[in-house]
Structures are given as C-alpha cells and as structure tokens.
Design an enzyme around this catalytic site. Structure first.
Site, PDB file in Angstrom:
ATOM      1  N   TYR A 104      -0.857   1.612  -7.482  1.00  0.00           N
ATOM      2  CA  TYR A 104      -1.614   1.174  -8.648  1.00  0.00           C
ATOM      3  C   TYR A 104      -2.791   0.289  -8.228  1.00  0.00           C
ATOM      4  O   TYR A 104      -2.642  -0.634  -7.428  1.00  0.00           O
ATOM      5  CB  TYR A 104      -0.722   0.393  -9.608  1.00  0.00           C
ATOM      6  CG  TYR A 104       0.247   1.246 -10.382  1.00  0.00           C
ATOM      7  CD1 TYR A 104      -0.209   2.217 -11.265  1.00  0.00           C
ATOM      8  CD2 TYR A 104       1.610   1.069 -10.243  1.00  0.00           C
ATOM      9  CE1 TYR A 104       0.682   3.000 -11.984  1.00  0.00           C
ATOM     10  CE2 TYR A 104       2.527   1.844 -10.959  1.00  0.00           C
ATOM     11  CZ  TYR A 104       2.050   2.816 -11.834  1.00  0.00           C
ATOM     12  OH  TYR A 104       2.932   3.595 -12.536  1.00  0.00           O
ATOM     13  N   LYS A 147      26.966 -20.086 -10.381  1.00  0.00           N
ATOM     14  CA  LYS A 147      26.145 -19.780 -11.554  1.00  0.00           C
ATOM     15  C   LYS A 147      25.141 -18.676 -11.219  1.00  0.00           C
ATOM     16  O   LYS A 147      24.941 -18.323 -10.052  1.00  0.00           O
ATOM     17  CB  LYS A 147      25.420 -21.028 -12.039  1.00  0.00           C
ATOM     18  CG  LYS A 147      24.416 -21.596 -11.054  1.00  0.00           C
ATOM     19  CD  LYS A 147      23.708 -22.817 -11.634  1.00  0.00           C
ATOM     20  CE  LYS A 147      22.703 -23.374 -10.635  1.00  0.00           C
ATOM     21  NZ  LYS A 147      21.905 -24.473 -11.194  1.00  0.00           N
TER      22      LYS A 147
END
Length: 399
Positions: free
Chosen positions: A278, A50
C-alpha cells in the site's frame, strides 16, 4: 488434535515460564543487600496474568504458575478472573482495577480479592458484602504520586476511617505502584517510596496499632531496581515471560516464553522502479526479491516495523519492507538462496544458535519506539497459541 489452519502461530513454552518463576524465587531468596528482610521472610510472588497473561494466554499460563507455586495471581478486572476460575484455577486472585462500576457479586461467587482504591469502591464492596452476608478480604491501594488509582497518601486521615470501619471489609494488604521504576535517572521513585512509608505510619495510627497487614509495591522493574521495596510480596509480570523491562539489566536467568512464527506464502520479483505494498512506500532501485508472510496488523504486527525491524528466514535477518497490511507483510530476501513458500519465518524468537539469530520483543520495541509490553500484549486473538512444557496438551482449547 485439530491441525493448524493458519501459518502464523504463537508458541508458548510453559516450562520456560515455570523456570522463570523459580529463577525469580531464587533471586528473592538470595537476600536484600540493601536491608534486612521484612519480618524476616522471603517475599512471596503475586504473578501478574492480566491482559490475557500479556498475550500469552491467561488460562494455561495461570494453571502453570499455580502448579509452580504462585502465592497469588493478579488480573485487571473481575471478568478476567472469572475466566481463570472457570478454567480450574484455585489460587487466590487479586483484582487490580477499579470496581465501582463492576458487577461485584462476582467477587463472592468466584472467591476473588478486590483492590479498594477509592471511597466509592469501598462503599460499593461493603454493600455487596452485606448483601451476600459475607466478609471479604481486600487490598488497599495508596496513591503515592502516580495519580491514577488509590487513596492519596497525604489525605488518609480524612478518606480512610470510614473504609477501615466497614464491618464487612477485612484489610489483608496495602500496596502502591511506582510511576518511574524503569527510569533509574529520575528521583521520583525514592519520593514514592518515602510517601508509602509515611502513609503506612498514618494507617498504623488509624488502625490503633493493630498488626500491620501484608505490603507490596514492586513490579518487575522495581523488583530488579531496589530490594527495599520488596516488602512482603512482589508483583512480577514482564519478568515471568522472560523479558527484562528496558532499560534495566538483570542477572536472573530468564528465558523468553513466547515465540511468534509464520511461513512464507509467496516469493515475488520486483523490478527497478517498482514499489511494494500500500502506498508503494518501498521503492526498488535495483532488482529485489520479496517474500510474503501471512501476518499483519490484525495479528498485532505494528505498522512501524516496516523499514525498522527484521524477521529470520533460513537463519538470516531480512528487513521488513513496504506497508504492513491487515493480513500480510513483505520482507526483502534478495540474495537469500532458494527462499520458497513454506519456509519458516521467525518474527519473535530464535532460528539458530548465534546471538544475532534471535529477535525478541525488547529489540522490536526499541526499534519502533514503544515498550515490550505492547509488543506481546497486542498479539491478536486469531493467532493460535500452541503450548508446550506440561501434560495438558499442546493447543489452546477452542470455545
């Protein structure tokens, strides 16, 4: 073959995947030191693929596991399983997730095996089976205390008779899922096991003594922890990909299946008092040299790695500094001679033979306070998966 465009790539070793599968098989064949084998058999393996095979690429991984001899594959939903069928996978596929709001005709068109975990799901699958004039085998999920999906273990006499009487539904297996398999200090694991065993007795009574169907309960952690819950099948996921669920340890000889690498694209000199990235969250007190790597949070690199994790360049561990941005991150290469654009960067994987020259998903997860499942599953779709270890070629097909 199309050349690699982006510098950051995930390399998936399908030979290592198949070796891990065989190692798990050998571990199961070694016996049950805590009790006899259920019905005298070595447990079979439901290989969990999955979430894009935990980020490794579900199509190629599923085909490799099929070739290795997986008895079943498991997906989260019908849509994931359809992708595998269209890729040529023929092995039986179990759907783990809830089905009440899915397009159930896909179960029949693509020969999939549903989990029935609620009365409404049973009614929906029964109606779809009748509409398709088919009988469909299913796995019944019992909720033994996780309180997610499944029929409550202590309410089966009320909720289950109508399901068992459904004319187009055939009970092939019964299973549960442990909430604390990776927490050895908690007693709840044993309580769930007892709840499951009690539920099986009730189901036997409701079925009038019919032969008991197949049983499974053990994910990777439970497989390592307690052979009493191996039953007829086990459901390894993380172990297949060469990662042991923390904090557990294992003697199974596993190899990491995926590495994540990139290249230095720029080298910068930072003066004392200047910042990086940043928010200028990293401030240089002394002259610093940084290298820019084209991998960021859009590629699945967690923001929390800054200041906590390292990468490997020229066989050395160098710290990640400054805020991870969408497409880039920076590392401190001060004192590392002659780092230059084009140098290989190992984000997950090995660069050298010493133990400290390897960074794995488990280490990264521990450093930022998460689980290794998240580290590998979050590796982004724009990162190309390159495959080795089979004859099907090296690069993920583009559609």
């Amino acid at each position: 073959m199309r050349g690699v465009i982006r510098s950051t790539v995930a390399r998936v070793d399908l030979a290592a995947l198949q070796s891990n599968f065989r190692a798990i098989q050998a571990f199961l064949q070694s016996g049950r030191p805590q009790g006899p084998a259920v019905r005298g058999r070595t447990p079979r393996i439901i290989a969990v693929v999955k979430a894009n095979a935990y980020g490794h690429g579900s199509e190629r991984v599923a085909l490799a596991l099929e070739a290795a001899g997986a008895d079943l594959l498991a997906c989260a939903d019908i849509e994931e399983a359809i992708v595998l069928r269209r890729a040529g996978v023929r092995t039986p596929i179990l759907i783990f997730g809830a089905l009440s709001v899915s397009d159930l005709d896909g179960l029949f068109e693509f020969s999939l095996m549903p989990t029935i975990s609620t009365p409404s799901a049973a009614r929906a699958v029964q109606a779809a089976a009748a509409r398709n004039r088919a009988t469909i085998g299913y796995h019944l999920k019992i909720d033994t205390g996780m309180n997610r999906l499944g029929f409550r273990h202590d309410n089966l006499r009320r909720t289950l008779p109508d399901v068992l009487a459904s004319p187009n539904l055939q009970l092939d297996a019964i299973y549960t899922h442990f909430a604390t398999a990776d927490e050895p200090e908690t007693p709840f694991f044993d309580r769930q096991r007892a709840n499951f065993e009690a539920a099986l007795t009730v189901i036997d009574e409701l079925r009038g003594g019919a032969p008991r169907p197949l049983l499974h309960a053990a994910n990777s952690a439970a497989t390592l922890r307690d052979s009493r819950v191996w039953y007829d099948m086990v459901r390894p996921g993380l172990l297949l990909y060469g990662i042991v669920p923390p904090p557990l340890a294992s003697t199974i000889p596993l190899a990491p299946v995926m590495s994540l690498t990139s290249r230095v694209v720029a080298v910068k000199g930072i003066r004392p008092g200047e910042g990086v990235g940043y928010g200028l969250r990293f401030q240089a007190d002394t002259p610093v040299t940084t290298a820019v790597i084209p991998a960021g949070y859009a590629d699945g690199i967690d923001l929390r790695v800054s200041g906590r994790c390292h990468v490997l360049i020229r066989g050395r561990r160098v710290p990640i500094v400054g805020a991870v941005s969408m497409d880039m991150m920076m590392v401190d290469v001060t004192g590392l001679d002659e780092v230059s654009p084009g140098d290989e960067v190992v984000i997950i994987g090995r660069q050298g033979t010493e133990s400290w020259q390897q960074i794995d998903a488990r280490e990264m997860a521990a450093a930022i306070g998460t689980i290794p499942y998240e580290i590998v599953c979050r590796i982004g779709s724009r990162i190309e998966r390159q495959y080795a270890g089979t004859s099907h070629g090296d690069t993920e097909p583009r559609r």
